[in-house]
Design a protein around this motif. Structure first.
Motif, PDB file in Angstrom:
ATOM      1  N   ALA A  38      -8.493   6.071  -3.527  1.00  0.00           N
ATOM      2  CA  ALA A  38      -9.289   5.319  -1.999  1.00  0.00           C
ATOM      3  C   ALA A  38     -10.499   6.286  -2.728  1.00  0.00           C
ATOM      4  O   ALA A  38     -10.372   6.880  -3.785  1.00  0.00           O
ATOM      5  N   ILE A  57      -8.380   2.600   1.155  1.00  0.00           N
ATOM      6  CA  ILE A  57      -8.624   3.741   1.897  1.00  0.00           C
ATOM      7  C   ILE A  57     -10.172   3.999   1.449  1.00  0.00           C
ATOM      8  O   ILE A  57     -10.561   5.365   0.774  1.00  0.00           O
ATOM      9  N   TYR A  71      -0.081   2.375   7.842  1.00  0.00           N
ATOM     10  CA  TYR A  71      -0.725   1.185   7.428  1.00  0.00           C
ATOM     11  C   TYR A  71      -0.137   0.468   6.609  1.00  0.00           C
ATOM     12  O   TYR A  71       0.247   0.835   4.800  1.00  0.00           O
ATOM     13  N   LEU A  77      -8.818  -0.425   4.255  1.00  0.00           N
ATOM     14  CA  LEU A  77      -9.028   0.398   5.792  1.00  0.00           C
ATOM     15  C   LEU A  77     -10.240   1.247   5.319  1.00  0.00           C
ATOM     16  O   LEU A  77     -10.599   1.869   4.510  1.00  0.00           O
TER      17      LEU A  77
END
Length: 192
Positions: A38, A57, A71, A77
């Motif tokens: 992420a 993310i 999710y 995202l």
């Protein structure tokens, strides 16, 4: 699959499962998710009890994802600076084509499309956001709304029935922007 890649994949899966623990601090959760791939800003927060199927993310400064979010992890995202998401929000980044065949309505091929929450927006409790949706900057999405298409900036969106009777998030109000006069939104009314 090579032994190193297998170990990395298993480690990422382990991180995604344990990150949701209430016993892990928000700072450690951020570090674990960044280690898994992420890109979460040091001032951004992901709270406990979130079900994340991917570390794809991106979170900007002061962005926040509250507890019990879901999710599916099929596509990225993205939270821009100051985007806030309340508890229980579902991010669905994949879907299927409709086949028209009554024996199997969905095709086997998935359609993956990212979800973006633009700067300063607030998504309230138990909202569902469909694949490919971009929440415009400065928006508020009312609790339990179903967001199926992009929203325009600086608007309040809540579930309402449209002309066909379909219920989904629709703009009901322009939100104030400092230094800019608001334009009223005219809601459709039923004819008698």
């Amino acid at each position: 699959m090579t032994q190193i890649r297998w170990k990395r994949t298993k480690l990422r899966a382990l991180i995604l499962r344990i990150q949701g623990s209430v016993f892990i601090s928000d700072g450690l959760r951020r570090h674990l998710l960044n280690f898994a791939g992420a890109r979460i800003h040091p001032t951004a927060t992901i709270r406990h009890s979130c079900w994340l199927d991917s570390a794809d993310i991106v979170m900007g400064p002061d962005a926040m994802l509250n507890c019990f979010a879901r999710y599916d992890g099929a596509a990225p995202l993205i939270f821009e600076a100051g985007a806030r998401v309340s508890s229980g929000v579902t991010f669905t980044t994949s879907t299927h084509h409709h086949t028209g065949n009554p024996k199997r309505r969905s095709s086997q091929e998935t359609i993956d499309s990212p979800i973006t929450i633009k700067a300063g927006s607030w998504v309230m409790t138990d909202v569902t956001i469909n694949p490919g949706v971009t929440i415009g900057a400065g928006c508020e999405i009312g609790a339990k709304a179903l967001v199926v298409e992009d929203t325009e900036p600086n608007g309040l969106y809540v579930n309402m029935a449209g002309p066909s009777g379909a219920i989904r998030a629709r703009r009901i109000k322009d939100l104030p922007v400092p230094g800019v006069a608001a334009t009223p939104v005219v809601l459709a009314t039923k004819r008698a």
